[in-house]
Motif scaffolding. Structure first.
Motif, PDB file in Angstrom:
ATOM      1  N   GLU A 116       0.845  -1.205   0.000  1.00 17.76           N
ATOM      2  CA  GLU A 116       0.000   0.000   0.000  1.00 17.76           C
ATOM      3  C   GLU A 116       0.874   1.247   0.000  1.00 17.76           C
ATOM      4  OE1 GLU A 116      -0.424  -1.561   3.585  1.00 17.76           O
ATOM      5  OE2 GLU A 116      -0.651  -3.191   2.136  1.00 17.76           O
ATOM      6  N   ARG A 117       0.382   2.257  -0.712  1.00 17.68           N
ATOM      7  CA  ARG A 117       1.066   3.549  -0.749  1.00 17.68           C
ATOM      8  C   ARG A 117       0.102   4.600  -0.281  1.00 17.68           C
ATOM      9  NH1 ARG A 117       4.551   4.700  -5.276  1.00 17.68           N
ATOM     10  NH2 ARG A 117       5.664   2.845  -5.926  1.00 17.68           N
ATOM     11  N   GLN A 118       0.632   5.617   0.411  1.00 24.88           N
ATOM     12  CA  GLN A 118      -0.207   6.688   0.939  1.00 24.88           C
ATOM     13  C   GLN A 118       0.537   7.996   0.843  1.00 24.88           C
ATOM     14  OE1 GLN A 118      -1.186   5.349   4.958  1.00 24.88           O
ATOM     15  NE2 GLN A 118      -3.002   6.653   4.811  1.00 24.88           N
ATOM     16  N   GLU A 119      -0.176   9.045   0.432  1.00 29.55           N
ATOM     17  CA  GLU A 119       0.416  10.384   0.397  1.00 29.55           C
ATOM     18  C   GLU A 119       0.208  10.986   1.788  1.00 29.55           C
ATOM     19  OE1 GLU A 119       1.241  11.771  -2.808  1.00 29.55           O
ATOM     20  OE2 GLU A 119       1.917  13.684  -2.002  1.00 29.55           O
ATOM     21  N   LEU A 120       1.286  11.398   2.456  1.00 37.23           N
ATOM     22  CA  LEU A 120       1.154  11.863   3.847  1.00 37.23           C
ATOM     23  C   LEU A 120       2.024  13.093   4.083  1.00 37.23           C
ATOM     24  CD1 LEU A 120       1.611   8.466   5.745  1.00 37.23           C
ATOM     25  CD2 LEU A 120      -0.530   9.728   5.533  1.00 37.23           C
ATOM     26  N   SER A 121       1.672  13.848   5.121  1.00 40.92           N
ATOM     27  CA  SER A 121       2.561  14.935   5.536  1.00 40.92           C
ATOM     28  C   SER A 121       3.818  14.284   6.120  1.00 40.92           C
ATOM     29  CB  SER A 121       1.882  15.787   6.607  1.00 40.92           C
ATOM     30  OG  SER A 121       1.853  15.055   7.819  1.00 40.92           O
ATOM     31  N   LEU A 122       4.894  15.030   6.138  1.00 42.43           N
ATOM     32  CA  LEU A 122       6.142  14.475   6.649  1.00 42.43           C
ATOM     33  C   LEU A 122       5.972  13.918   8.060  1.00 42.43           C
ATOM     34  CD1 LEU A 122       9.093  13.944   6.426  1.00 42.43           C
ATOM     35  CD2 LEU A 122       9.560  16.301   7.090  1.00 42.43           C
TER      36      LEU A 122
END
Ligand code: P5A
Length: 436
Positions: free
Chosen positions: A422-428
């Protein structure tokens, strides 16, 4: 570590000499290199895995009350003559001479040496029981070293030795090690089944091997489907309570499980056909009870409560620490490479800079790297994104923190979990919180 300056020599091609997947992946991911038949150098990433596995083994031995010490690799042949194994061990034992023409051996195991150390200092029943262990290199001149670190000639073993006053005590020590072993393997993400085994050159009449199921395993195994449902966490047992230990070992040994050497087709066929499982397995541990075999042969006695000399009852307990690196990979990989369980991974995360040299990407990567420190491998090479993705999958880091120009401008990263993908776009910050 910064990959651009690291000694992690990954390979694109599959090395021709490697027959099984773990050996291929260990060479391709730059974990080890062979220096002579069955002898390997552990490169930085591989050495980290070896150390992580050793640390889990050590923690569970300590929790079982075993005391760590360190015995040498080189042993005087004299001790082996006393036990009678100098001649019995045959060509597997590497024999050496020093400048004074004294006979030495490179230790294949340490029953003799530990018996000698105890005999020099332990004199009374009051000093027993005790369990000691070490994690030390062994040498066995195997006829057919193969499968990389799985069957090497030089290999790292954890070997423990127990000393008890009587049979009942020795059984408690044996059971304690069995529980410690189940917990050890479980922490590495492995399901090991204890199976009745032959005791071979170590001797004795009670012995279990711990087998990980894998199609490339060297032993053929037969077991009851019940093992697929067992609670491997082995929680709810007090390792210092003889009653709990008896209950635990009862649970582990009521169901049928045997390697081909001990297989009894008559008993197995009585199992309902849908419960009969057969496969191949890797032996990652082996425990033995052998009574007074070494203490009697080497004249080791302590004064019993009534003052009479008693030869202590002994057992020995081995774990293939270097073999486990291969075994974990056999149990956890896909077509793209290794999938390290968190507990043994060389790095928790790889930082993939998709545009090396771009100010925003570089700055963000440096910030992440500063926060993660040695837990991260920073891929700062001047390479295409595709190469970085492929190498990260091959090396099997549990997490990949992917930094590209678009996200970096907005202060976000992509976080990929190697297991499952799974891939997720996240804040640092949220990405770092997940990884740590
Ligand atoms: C138990 C501890 C012993 O030597 N004496 C001290 C006993 N047992 S054993 O079964 O022979 O080895 C213990 C474990 O060591 C691993 N092992 C190996 N690993 C890699 N290469 C080898 N050639 C090799 N031989 C043994 C196995 O995991 C084994 O269970």
């Amino acid at each position: 570590m910064r990959l651009s300056r690291s000694f992690v020599p990954t390979l694109k091609e599959t090395p021709a000499e490697a027959q099984i997947v773990s050996h291929r992946l260990m060479l391709r991911a730059g974990l080890v290199r062979q220096t002579a038949a069955g002898i390997y150098a552990w490169l930085p990433a591989g050495f980290r895995v070896l150390q992580n596995i050793a640390a889990i083994v050590r923690a569970e031995q300590d929790a079982a009350g075993a005391q760590e010490l360190l015995m040498p690799t080189i042993q005087p042949a004299e001790l082996w003559r006393e036990s009678g194994r100098y001649d019995d061990y045959g060509k597997e034992m590497l024999r050496l001479n020093d400048r004074h023409e004294r006979d030495l051996v490179y230790g294949p195991t340490n029953e003799e040496m530990i018996t000698d150390l105890f005999r020099q200092s332990v004199k009374s029943y009051r000093e027993l029981p005790q369990i000691v262990y070490h994690i030390q290199w062994k040498f066995r001149d195997e006829v057919r070293p193969r499968f990389g670190v799985m069957r090497g000639r030089e290999f790292l073993m954890k070997d423990a030795y127990s000393f008890d006053l009587d049979y009942e005590g020795a059984v408690v020590s044996y059971r304690r090690m069995m529980l410690a072993y189940m917990r050890t393997f479980r922490r590495m993400g492995l399901k090991a089944i204890p199976m009745q085994a032959e005791s071979g050159p170590i001797g004795g009449n009670m012995s279990h091997e711990f087998i990980i199921l894998a199609p490339t395993g060297e032993s053929e195994v037969f077991y009851d489907a019940a093992f697929e449902e067992i609670d491997y966490s082995a929680s709810g047992f007090d390792i210092f309570s003889p009653e709990d230990l008896a209950r635990f070992v009862g649970l582990m040994t009521t169901h049928y499980a045997a390697t081909d050497e001990k297989h009894e087709p008559g008993t197995w066929e009585k199992l309902a056909p849908e419960r009969q499982r057969r496969g191949r397995g890797i032996e990652v541990g082996h425990i033995f009870y052998f009574g007074t075999k070494y203490s009697a042969a080497m004249g080791f006695t302590v004064a019993g409560a009534d003052g009479r000399p008693v030869a202590p009852e002994m057992g020995s307990y081995g774990i293939g620490v270097s073999r486990l690196v291969g075994a974990v990979i056999e149990a956890s990989h896909d077509e793209a490479g290794i999938i390290w369980p968190d507990a043994v991974a060389p790095f928790r995360a790889a930082i993939l800079n998709l545009r090396q040299g771009d100010g925003t990407c570089d700055r963000l990567c440096e910030e992440i790297y500063a926060k993660l420190g040695l837990a991260a491998l920073y891929d700062d090479r001047e390479e295409r994104a595709g190469v970085k993705f492929a190498d990260a999958d091959l090396m099997g880091h549990p997490w990949q923190i992917i930094v590209g120009p678009r996200g970096a401008a907005a202060g976000t990263v992509e976080l990929k979990r190697r297991a499952g993908g799974e891939r997720q776009e996240l804040s640092l910050d949220s990405a770092l919180a997940r990884v740590l």
